[in-house]
Enzyme design. Sequence first.
Site, PDB file in Angstrom:
ATOM      1  N   ASP A 131     -75.570 -23.584   1.436  1.00 31.45           N
ATOM      2  CA  ASP A 131     -75.756 -22.285   1.767  1.00 31.45           C
ATOM      3  C   ASP A 131     -76.906 -22.447   3.514  1.00 31.45           C
ATOM      4  OD1 ASP A 131     -73.784 -21.938   0.453  1.00 31.45           O
ATOM      5  OD2 ASP A 131     -74.638 -19.845  -0.547  1.00 31.45           O
ATOM      6  N   ASP A 152     -70.834 -25.964   1.882  1.00 31.29           N
ATOM      7  CA  ASP A 152     -70.504 -24.738   2.435  1.00 31.29           C
ATOM      8  C   ASP A 152     -71.828 -23.676   3.105  1.00 31.29           C
ATOM      9  OD1 ASP A 152     -68.580 -23.898   1.188  1.00 31.29           O
ATOM     10  OD2 ASP A 152     -69.607 -23.433  -1.015  1.00 31.29           O
TER      11      ASP A 152
END
Length: 308
Positions: A131, A152
């Site tokens: 992230d 991600d």
Amino acid sequence: MASLSAAINMARQLGRPATIRLTAGVWREKPVVDVPDLTIVGDGATSVLTFGAAAGLRRPDGTRWGTGGSATLTVAAPGVTLRNLTIRNDFDYLSDLSSGASGGAQAVALSLAAGADRSVVRDCAIEGYQDTLYVREGRAWFEDCRILGGTDFIFGGAAARFEDCTIVSRAIPGPIAGFVAAPSTPAVQPVGLVFHRCRLERERGLADGTVFLGRPWRAGGNMALTGAAAFIDCRMDAHIARSGWTAMGYTAPDGRRTELTPQEARLVEHGSRGPGAAPAADTRRMIDRAAAAALLQATDITNWRPRG
């Protein structure tokens, strides 16, 4: 000024657009930019803003940071420009990967949070593992940036354009080493994450076929989110999986655990090249030049208009 946070406080008192110069050095702090039309300019890679927070770690008040709260730098105002900076979350992700001690390894470097819009990020390095870059909402333009991460690591619901950026997947062990994008785009929003003329590269030691272009994030089980991402005229190294995209699990409103698949989301490519490029497949949809041009036009910085 002793810190970037102190300079931001002074800019807030001015009540007009301002520029802050961040000199070379390592600035260990966790500022929030809540001043509209503020520009922060560094001296290049040597102007390093860094902190080491992760979602599962505790704040000084005893509560946990959470994903958004873990960010080293948070932008929460419109019209903010960042240039010539290194923005890093130096949480020790690799150690935590084996120990699990944090209880949540999401560690954001830069967050475009609630209130951000018309954000411009140029010639910046944005570094983390899981992230790394949270583009939560609004419109954003990234140009000539270098973005490093694993899981991600470019995610959120913003309409964000990445122009001529280098996207580096980090050497994480395991048969699946990561996912580049995790869009959570509202279904009513025509565009999400658009990567144009970007280079998808990898750290040494990362195996072929172990990284997906992305997966659609239905944050909080919100059924109104159908992630949108497009890679247009990008070069991809061999670490990109042949299937390109994959599904992402979520909990539906009725409590049922299910997943949002690439076929249900808006995940597309045009003009991909390099060893990581692949022919069209059920999970790897190609669009024509006209459709690609429409996405580029929708995320063109010249189309932006001030709020109100």
